[in-house]
Design a protein around this motif. Structure first.
Motif, PDB file in Angstrom:
ATOM      1  N   GLY A   7      15.308 -18.044  -0.215  1.00 35.53           N
ATOM      2  CA  GLY A   7      13.974 -18.292   0.304  1.00 35.53           C
ATOM      3  C   GLY A   7      13.697 -19.775   0.388  1.00 35.53           C
ATOM      4  N   SER A   8      12.429 -20.098   0.581  1.00 39.02           N
ATOM      5  CA  SER A   8      12.031 -21.503   0.638  1.00 39.02           C
ATOM      6  C   SER A   8      12.117 -22.100  -0.758  1.00 39.02           C
ATOM      7  CB  SER A   8      10.599 -21.616   1.167  1.00 39.02           C
ATOM      8  OG  SER A   8       9.688 -21.084   0.211  1.00 39.02           O
ATOM      9  N   GLU A   9      12.099 -23.414  -0.819  1.00 41.95           N
ATOM     10  CA  GLU A   9      12.178 -24.091  -2.112  1.00 41.95           C
ATOM     11  C   GLU A   9      11.042 -23.644  -3.034  1.00 41.95           C
ATOM     12  OE1 GLU A   9      12.986 -28.590  -3.770  1.00 41.95           O
ATOM     13  OE2 GLU A   9      12.094 -28.366  -1.796  1.00 41.95           O
ATOM     14  N   LYS A  10       9.864 -23.501  -2.481  1.00 42.06           N
ATOM     15  CA  LYS A  10       8.688 -23.089  -3.255  1.00 42.06           C
ATOM     16  C   LYS A  10       8.833 -21.649  -3.755  1.00 42.06           C
ATOM     17  CE  LYS A  10       3.662 -23.002  -2.964  1.00 42.06           C
ATOM     18  NZ  LYS A  10       2.494 -23.290  -2.121  1.00 42.06           N
ATOM     19  N   SER A  11       9.288 -20.746  -2.894  1.00 40.72           N
ATOM     20  CA  SER A  11       9.426 -19.350  -3.310  1.00 40.72           C
ATOM     21  C   SER A  11      10.535 -19.184  -4.346  1.00 40.72           C
ATOM     22  CB  SER A  11       9.650 -18.424  -2.112  1.00 40.72           C
ATOM     23  OG  SER A  11      10.922 -18.622  -1.539  1.00 40.72           O
ATOM     24  N   ILE A  12      11.621 -19.945  -4.206  1.00 36.68           N
ATOM     25  CA  ILE A  12      12.711 -19.888  -5.188  1.00 36.68           C
ATOM     26  C   ILE A  12      12.215 -20.374  -6.543  1.00 36.68           C
ATOM     27  CG2 ILE A  12      14.942 -20.888  -5.837  1.00 36.68           C
ATOM     28  CD1 ILE A  12      15.180 -18.669  -3.792  1.00 36.68           C
ATOM     29  N   ALA A  13      11.416 -21.426  -6.564  1.00 34.67           N
ATOM     30  CA  ALA A  13      10.872 -21.937  -7.827  1.00 34.67           C
ATOM     31  C   ALA A  13      10.003 -20.875  -8.497  1.00 34.67           C
ATOM     32  CB  ALA A  13      10.078 -23.216  -7.580  1.00 34.67           C
ATOM     33  N   ARG A  14       9.192 -20.185  -7.718  1.00 32.89           N
ATOM     34  CA  ARG A  14       8.323 -19.135  -8.249  1.00 32.89           C
ATOM     35  C   ARG A  14       9.156 -17.972  -8.786  1.00 32.89           C
ATOM     36  NH1 ARG A  14       6.952 -14.580  -5.988  1.00 32.89           N
ATOM     37  NH2 ARG A  14       7.622 -15.226  -3.921  1.00 32.89           N
ATOM     38  N   THR A  16      12.420 -17.917  -9.697  1.00 33.61           N
ATOM     39  CA  THR A  16      13.251 -18.245 -10.857  1.00 33.61           C
ATOM     40  C   THR A  16      12.416 -18.352 -12.127  1.00 33.61           C
ATOM     41  OG1 THR A  16      13.226 -20.605 -10.307  1.00 33.61           O
ATOM     42  CG2 THR A  16      15.112 -19.332  -9.539  1.00 33.61           C
ATOM     43  N   ALA A  17      11.189 -18.848 -12.022  1.00 34.48           N
ATOM     44  CA  ALA A  17      10.298 -18.881 -13.188  1.00 34.48           C
ATOM     45  C   ALA A  17       9.978 -17.456 -13.647  1.00 34.48           C
ATOM     46  CB  ALA A  17       9.020 -19.639 -12.861  1.00 34.48           C
ATOM     47  N   LEU A  18       9.751 -16.564 -12.707  1.00 35.53           N
ATOM     48  CA  LEU A  18       9.474 -15.167 -13.029  1.00 35.53           C
ATOM     49  C   LEU A  18      10.681 -14.509 -13.686  1.00 35.53           C
ATOM     50  CD1 LEU A  18       7.484 -12.764 -12.769  1.00 35.53           C
ATOM     51  CD2 LEU A  18       8.553 -12.288 -10.569  1.00 35.53           C
ATOM     52  N   ILE A  19      11.873 -14.783 -13.174  1.00 31.04           N
ATOM     53  CA  ILE A  19      13.096 -14.228 -13.761  1.00 31.04           C
ATOM     54  C   ILE A  19      13.235 -14.695 -15.207  1.00 31.04           C
ATOM     55  CG2 ILE A  19      15.620 -14.384 -13.696  1.00 31.04           C
ATOM     56  CD1 ILE A  19      15.398 -14.293 -10.607  1.00 31.04           C
ATOM     57  N   ARG A  20      13.044 -15.987 -15.452  1.00 34.20           N
ATOM     58  CA  ARG A  20      13.148 -16.519 -16.819  1.00 34.20           C
ATOM     59  C   ARG A  20      12.146 -15.837 -17.751  1.00 34.20           C
ATOM     60  NH1 ARG A  20      13.583 -21.629 -14.109  1.00 34.20           N
ATOM     61  NH2 ARG A  20      15.725 -22.326 -14.195  1.00 34.20           N
ATOM     62  N   GLU A  21      10.935 -15.658 -17.261  1.00 31.71           N
ATOM     63  CA  GLU A  21       9.871 -15.046 -18.069  1.00 31.71           C
ATOM     64  C   GLU A  21      10.159 -13.570 -18.351  1.00 31.71           C
ATOM     65  OE1 GLU A  21       5.357 -13.617 -17.229  1.00 31.71           O
ATOM     66  OE2 GLU A  21       5.882 -15.625 -16.536  1.00 31.71           O
ATOM     67  N   GLN A  22      10.454 -12.806 -17.301  1.00 30.19           N
ATOM     68  CA  GLN A  22      10.636 -11.367 -17.445  1.00 30.19           C
ATOM     69  C   GLN A  22      11.895 -11.002 -18.237  1.00 30.19           C
ATOM     70  OE1 GLN A  22       8.503  -8.889 -16.417  1.00 30.19           O
ATOM     71  NE2 GLN A  22       7.111 -10.571 -15.948  1.00 30.19           N
ATOM     72  N   LEU A  23      12.925 -11.806 -18.118  1.00 26.58           N
ATOM     73  CA  LEU A  23      14.196 -11.475 -18.758  1.00 26.58           C
ATOM     74  C   LEU A  23      14.458 -12.299 -20.018  1.00 26.58           C
ATOM     75  CD1 LEU A  23      16.245 -10.999 -15.502  1.00 26.58           C
ATOM     76  CD2 LEU A  23      15.454  -9.231 -17.059  1.00 26.58           C
ATOM     77  N   ALA A  24      13.418 -12.913 -20.576  1.00 25.70           N
ATOM     78  CA  ALA A  24      13.555 -13.724 -21.786  1.00 25.70           C
ATOM     79  C   ALA A  24      14.176 -12.961 -22.962  1.00 25.70           C
ATOM     80  CB  ALA A  24      12.203 -14.316 -22.178  1.00 25.70           C
ATOM     81  N   PRO A  31      18.513 -18.983 -14.189  1.00 26.24           N
ATOM     82  CA  PRO A  31      19.004 -19.234 -12.852  1.00 26.24           C
ATOM     83  C   PRO A  31      19.507 -20.665 -12.700  1.00 26.24           C
ATOM     84  CG  PRO A  31      16.825 -18.213 -12.769  1.00 26.24           C
ATOM     85  CD  PRO A  31      17.111 -18.562 -14.189  1.00 26.24           C
ATOM     86  N   LEU A  32      20.638 -20.772 -12.042  1.00 25.22           N
ATOM     87  CA  LEU A  32      21.206 -22.079 -11.758  1.00 25.22           C
ATOM     88  C   LEU A  32      20.354 -22.779 -10.714  1.00 25.22           C
ATOM     89  CD1 LEU A  32      24.981 -21.161 -11.622  1.00 25.22           C
ATOM     90  CD2 LEU A  32      23.704 -22.143 -13.514  1.00 25.22           C
ATOM     91  N   PRO A  33      20.418 -24.093 -10.644  1.00 25.53           N
ATOM     92  CA  PRO A  33      19.645 -24.796  -9.615  1.00 25.53           C
ATOM     93  C   PRO A  33      19.945 -24.225  -8.230  1.00 25.53           C
ATOM     94  CG  PRO A  33      20.611 -26.357 -11.147  1.00 25.53           C
ATOM     95  CD  PRO A  33      21.184 -25.007 -11.478  1.00 25.53           C
ATOM     96  N   LEU A  64      13.999  -4.967 -14.030  1.00 26.72           N
ATOM     97  CA  LEU A  64      14.617  -5.308 -12.742  1.00 26.72           C
ATOM     98  C   LEU A  64      13.831  -4.731 -11.576  1.00 26.72           C
ATOM     99  CD1 LEU A  64      18.384  -4.837 -13.651  1.00 26.72           C
ATOM    100  CD2 LEU A  64      17.138  -6.996 -13.400  1.00 26.72           C
ATOM    101  N   LYS A  65      13.250  -3.555 -11.758  1.00 27.58           N
ATOM    102  CA  LYS A  65      12.450  -2.925 -10.699  1.00 27.58           C
ATOM    103  C   LYS A  65      11.178  -3.707 -10.395  1.00 27.58           C
ATOM    104  CE  LYS A  65      13.987   1.774 -11.653  1.00 27.58           C
ATOM    105  NZ  LYS A  65      13.565   3.097 -12.159  1.00 27.58           N
ATOM    106  N   THR A  66      10.695  -4.489 -11.351  1.00 24.54           N
ATOM    107  CA  THR A  66       9.451  -5.237 -11.139  1.00 24.54           C
ATOM    108  C   THR A  66       9.676  -6.577 -10.447  1.00 24.54           C
ATOM    109  OG1 THR A  66       9.491  -6.406 -13.265  1.00 24.54           O
ATOM    110  CG2 THR A  66       8.443  -4.228 -13.229  1.00 24.54           C
ATOM    111  N   LEU A  67      10.937  -7.008 -10.345  1.00 20.11           N
ATOM    112  CA  LEU A  67      11.222  -8.288  -9.693  1.00 20.11           C
ATOM    113  C   LEU A  67      10.926  -8.186  -8.197  1.00 20.11           C
ATOM    114  CD1 LEU A  67      14.540  -9.275 -11.500  1.00 20.11           C
ATOM    115  CD2 LEU A  67      12.229 -10.124 -11.948  1.00 20.11           C
ATOM    116  N   PRO A  68      10.585  -9.300  -7.562  1.00 24.29           N
ATOM    117  CA  PRO A  68      10.266  -9.291  -6.130  1.00 24.29           C
ATOM    118  C   PRO A  68      11.439  -8.768  -5.292  1.00 24.29           C
ATOM    119  CG  PRO A  68       9.777 -11.433  -7.093  1.00 24.29           C
ATOM    120  CD  PRO A  68      10.489 -10.643  -8.139  1.00 24.29           C
ATOM    121  N   PRO A  69      11.135  -8.240  -4.112  1.00 25.55           N
ATOM    122  CA  PRO A  69      12.195  -7.692  -3.255  1.00 25.55           C
ATOM    123  C   PRO A  69      13.207  -8.733  -2.784  1.00 25.55           C
ATOM    124  CG  PRO A  69      10.082  -7.669  -2.116  1.00 25.55           C
ATOM    125  CD  PRO A  69       9.820  -8.078  -3.532  1.00 25.55           C
ATOM    126  N   GLU A  70      12.885 -10.010  -2.896  1.00 23.85           N
ATOM    127  CA  GLU A  70      13.835 -11.057  -2.513  1.00 23.85           C
ATOM    128  C   GLU A  70      14.993 -11.175  -3.502  1.00 23.85           C
ATOM    129  OE1 GLU A  70       9.748 -12.292  -1.140  1.00 23.85           O
ATOM    130  OE2 GLU A  70      10.555 -11.696  -3.056  1.00 23.85           O
TER     131      GLU A  70
END
Length: 81
Positions: A7-14, A16-24, A31-33, A64-70
């Motif tokens: 996705g866009s740089e902004k959407s990827i940042a959003r 990846t932050a969600l992934i870190r939070e949900q899968l803590a 996520p790698l840069p 995993l089901k709650t993560l965005p469709p992207e």
């Protein structure tokens, strides 16, 4: 479990932050840069490490089901980040 998203740089940042939070609670590599792949398009990867025989895991599956469709998830991916 391999995770990838584009996705866009902004959407990827959003995302990846969600992934870190949900899968803590799990062992998360990344996520790698995000890697630039084209005009305003980026691609990021992460891996959730679980013990052999630890899948299926109903709690992880629900997260995993709650993560965005992207976000694409692959179980026992051929390619590790």
């Amino acid at each position: 479990i391999g995770l990838s998203c584009s996705g866009s740089e902004k959407s990827i940042a959003r995302i990846t932050a969600l992934i870190r939070e949900q899968l803590a609670p799990y062992e998360l590599v990344g996520p790698l840069p995000a890697r630039y792949i084209g005009i305003n398009r980026y691609h990021a990867h992460a891996v959730v490490r679980i013990l052999q025989g630890g899948w299926p895991n109903s709690a992880l599956s629900e997260i995993l089901k709650t993560l965005p469709p992207e976000v694409a998830a692959s179980i026992d991916p051929d390619e590790i980040v």
